[in-house]
Write an enzyme that holds these catalytic residues in place. Structure first.
Site, PDB file in Angstrom:
ATOM      1  N   GLU A  61      -3.955  -9.813   3.283  1.00 34.61           N
ATOM      2  CA  GLU A  61      -4.800  -9.633   4.471  1.00 34.61           C
ATOM      3  C   GLU A  61      -5.956 -10.624   4.561  1.00 34.61           C
ATOM      4  O   GLU A  61      -6.353 -11.021   5.660  1.00 34.61           O
ATOM      5  CB  GLU A  61      -5.347  -8.196   4.510  1.00 34.61           C
ATOM      6  CG  GLU A  61      -4.331  -7.136   4.864  1.00 34.61           C
ATOM      7  CD  GLU A  61      -3.590  -6.589   3.652  1.00 34.61           C
ATOM      8  OE1 GLU A  61      -2.967  -5.524   3.763  1.00 34.61           O
ATOM      9  OE2 GLU A  61      -3.651  -7.232   2.578  1.00 34.61           O
ATOM     10  N   GLU A  96       0.825  -1.205   0.000  1.00 33.55           N
ATOM     11  CA  GLU A  96       0.000   0.000   0.000  1.00 33.55           C
ATOM     12  C   GLU A  96       0.862   1.261   0.000  1.00 33.55           C
ATOM     13  O   GLU A  96       0.523   2.261  -0.642  1.00 33.55           O
ATOM     14  CB  GLU A  96      -0.936  -0.008   1.212  1.00 33.55           C
ATOM     15  CG  GLU A  96      -2.040  -1.051   1.099  1.00 33.55           C
ATOM     16  CD  GLU A  96      -2.823  -1.216   2.381  1.00 33.55           C
ATOM     17  OE1 GLU A  96      -4.041  -1.450   2.296  1.00 33.55           O
ATOM     18  OE2 GLU A  96      -2.223  -1.124   3.478  1.00 33.55           O
TER      19      GLU A  96
END
Length: 260
Positions: free
Chosen positions: A134, A114
């Site tokens: 995730e 990210e």
């Protein structure tokens, strides 16, 4: 906490550098690292000698993700606090006024991936591994991954990476348009420096205008985006760099930009 705990800050020839420095945990992100990064970005943003910012890690990892051991014990209140801090720091990086480069070696997963998505350029070594794992932890990305990845690629690619959590090797990521260049590990620093040097030779105010147009325009309608571009295009004509750039072109010489 040290002002820049777990970070190494460098400044050389107009290029600022932030190197993540938690090698014992593959540079995993926690709240202390995020707060340090926020302070570093705020400080470097005010440094008028800088023209480019480079983020890097070490050979094994850019950032391997977040500290799962702390997250495992957290509840939704903890998650909100962490997400708000993460989003704030990511926004600071995404809106940083100078061109930004992520030099990626090894793992860039979860929060690390990210982080790279907030940068203007991503250069990776062949050993780079990128992804959003995730889902395998029973959660989803919480630092902009579902949104920035969709905008950089498309919904199909983003769905694949978010739903499956599968990692990408550098070459495949490049084929998706996520990477500017893939190089040998031994060449990563040199190639990053080469790109940074090229950017320092561009007119700083025009680079700022270009980045602002791209960043602001992507989240608006085409009509609004075109207006943003027009306003910034016209503003460039009030700069000395515009006069110098066009004069140099007509006189067939190399321009000398001064950032004013």
């Amino acid at each position: 906490m040290d002002q820049y705990e777990h970070l190494i800050i460098k400044k050389v020839d107009g290029v600022g550098g932030i190197q993540f420095n938690r090698p014992h945990v593959l540079n995993a992100i926690n709240q202390e690292v995020l707060l340090s990064l926020e302070k570093a970005l705020d400080t470097l943003r005010k440094d008028k000698t800088l023209q480019v910012l480079v983020l890097s890690g070490n050979d094994k990892a850019f950032v391997a993700g977040a500290d799962v051991d702390k997250m495992a014990e957290g509840d939704s209140e903890f998650a909100y606090e962490l997400a708000e801090l993460t989003m704030r720091v990511q926004r600071n990086l995404y809106e940083f006024p100078l061109p930004t480069i992520a030099a990626i070696s090894g793992y860039a997963l979860g929060a690390g991936f990210e982080m790279t998505l907030c940068c203007d350029f991503r250069i990776a070594s062949h050993n780079a591994v990128l992804g959003l794992p995730e889902i395998n932890l029973g959660i989803i990305p919480g630092g902009g991954g579902t949104q920035r990845l969709t905008r950089l690629t498309n919904l199909s690619i983003a769905s694949r990476l978010v739903f499956t959590g599968e990692p990408l090797k550098a070459k495949e990521a490049q084929q998706m348009g996520l990477l500017y260049k893939v190089v040998e590990s031994s060449e990563l620093e040199t190639e990053t420096r080469k790109l940074a040097k090229m950017l320092t030779q561009k007119p700083p105010l025009a680079l700022w205008a270009a980045k602002r147009a791209l960043r602001r325009g992507i989240n608006t309608s085409l009509e609004e985006g075109l207006q943003i571009e027009e306003d910034l295009f016209c503003a460039c004509f009030e700069t000395e760099d515009q006069k110098e750039g066009m004069a140099a072109f007509l006189e067939k010489r190399k321009p000398k930009f001064k950032g004013r």
